[in-house]
Motif scaffolding. Sequence first.
Motif, PDB file in Angstrom:
ATOM      1  N   HIS A 196       0.836  -1.206   0.000  1.00 46.36           N
ATOM      2  CA  HIS A 196       0.000   0.000   0.000  1.00 46.36           C
ATOM      3  C   HIS A 196       0.868   1.251   0.000  1.00 46.36           C
ATOM      4  N   ARG A 197       1.878   1.263   0.855  1.00 43.07           N
ATOM      5  CA  ARG A 197       2.753   2.436   0.931  1.00 43.07           C
ATOM      6  C   ARG A 197       3.486   2.679  -0.385  1.00 43.07           C
ATOM      7  N   LYS A 202       3.931   5.694  -5.566  1.00 43.98           N
ATOM      8  CA  LYS A 202       3.924   5.652  -7.034  1.00 43.98           C
ATOM      9  C   LYS A 202       2.790   6.472  -7.635  1.00 43.98           C
ATOM     10  N   LEU A 203       1.581   6.315  -7.093  1.00 41.07           N
ATOM     11  CA  LEU A 203       0.394   6.927  -7.679  1.00 41.07           C
ATOM     12  C   LEU A 203      -0.005   8.245  -7.033  1.00 41.07           C
ATOM     13  N   GLY A 204       0.493   8.478  -5.816  1.00 44.88           N
ATOM     14  CA  GLY A 204       0.002   9.594  -5.030  1.00 44.88           C
ATOM     15  C   GLY A 204      -1.278   9.189  -4.315  1.00 44.88           C
ATOM     16  N   ILE A 220       0.936  14.514  -0.909  1.00 42.43           N
ATOM     17  CA  ILE A 220      -0.267  15.267  -1.247  1.00 42.43           C
ATOM     18  C   ILE A 220      -0.107  16.039  -2.559  1.00 42.43           C
ATOM     19  N   ASP A 221       1.057  16.568  -2.799  1.00 44.32           N
ATOM     20  CA  ASP A 221       1.269  17.380  -4.006  1.00 44.32           C
ATOM     21  C   ASP A 221       1.175  16.559  -5.270  1.00 44.32           C
ATOM     22  N   ARG A 222       1.144  15.217  -5.134  1.00 40.37           N
ATOM     23  CA  ARG A 222       1.064  14.349  -6.294  1.00 40.37           C
ATOM     24  C   ARG A 222      -0.353  13.821  -6.532  1.00 40.37           C
ATOM     25  N   GLN A 223      -1.290  14.308  -5.737  1.00 44.03           N
ATOM     26  CA  GLN A 223      -2.673  13.797  -5.869  1.00 44.03           C
ATOM     27  C   GLN A 223      -3.237  14.066  -7.257  1.00 44.03           C
TER      28      GLN A 223
END
Length: 223
Positions: A196-197, A202-204, A220-223
């Motif tokens: 999961h981590r 990888k995906l945000g 968060i900036d990769r959401q």
Amino acid sequence: MDFDHQHLKEFRAIIGCDEVGRGPLAGPVVGCALRLTREDRDILNELDRLRVTDSKKLTAKKRREILDKLDINLKEIKLGEVVTKSLDGNKFSFCVYEHDHEQIDEMNILKASLSAMQKASETLSTHDAKVLIDGNKVFESIHPVEAVVKGDSKVLAIGLASVIAKEFRDEKMKELDKEFPGYNLAKHAGYPTKEHRDAIKKLGPSKIHRKSFKGVKEYIDRQ
């Protein structure tokens, strides 16, 4: 079972409360409250025979077996509504409530956990009842309240609440897995496994990740 009987001698009813989902990085925290009355205390014999205990000590197969024996259909459970079941003429009632990821971020996980159990127990509120809560924290209630450390292993009412909350949340995470693929939420139910981590890295984070939690807020900036 002795713990349940002990309180039913003093009070007409006991309301056992437990929560599931404090540790995950995604999804809701689920609280369940379960009420047993003195008149229906024979149900305790069946719960004891089914070896009801802390849901974490039971396999998914055993938890489902318990729910099937008690005629509890997860798909029929609606948040905030009382469900009443009868077994050999003895009745018990329960209620499930949850706080989602946004409410958890706003309230913090401890307050959200206690609030979910409190709201579920309030729905079951009845005169002359004792509220028994798993753990070492309590919430406000119009009834006497007691925190029971490892209560899900000591009090059958809490144990069954634990099983219901666990299976209800796991089913919800399976549905969320379809909506938010790539994290394998159906497998780990949102808990911080390595898989999961790594997926978050990888995906945000997805929309249902708890943005105040370590392991999520860093991305968060990769959401």
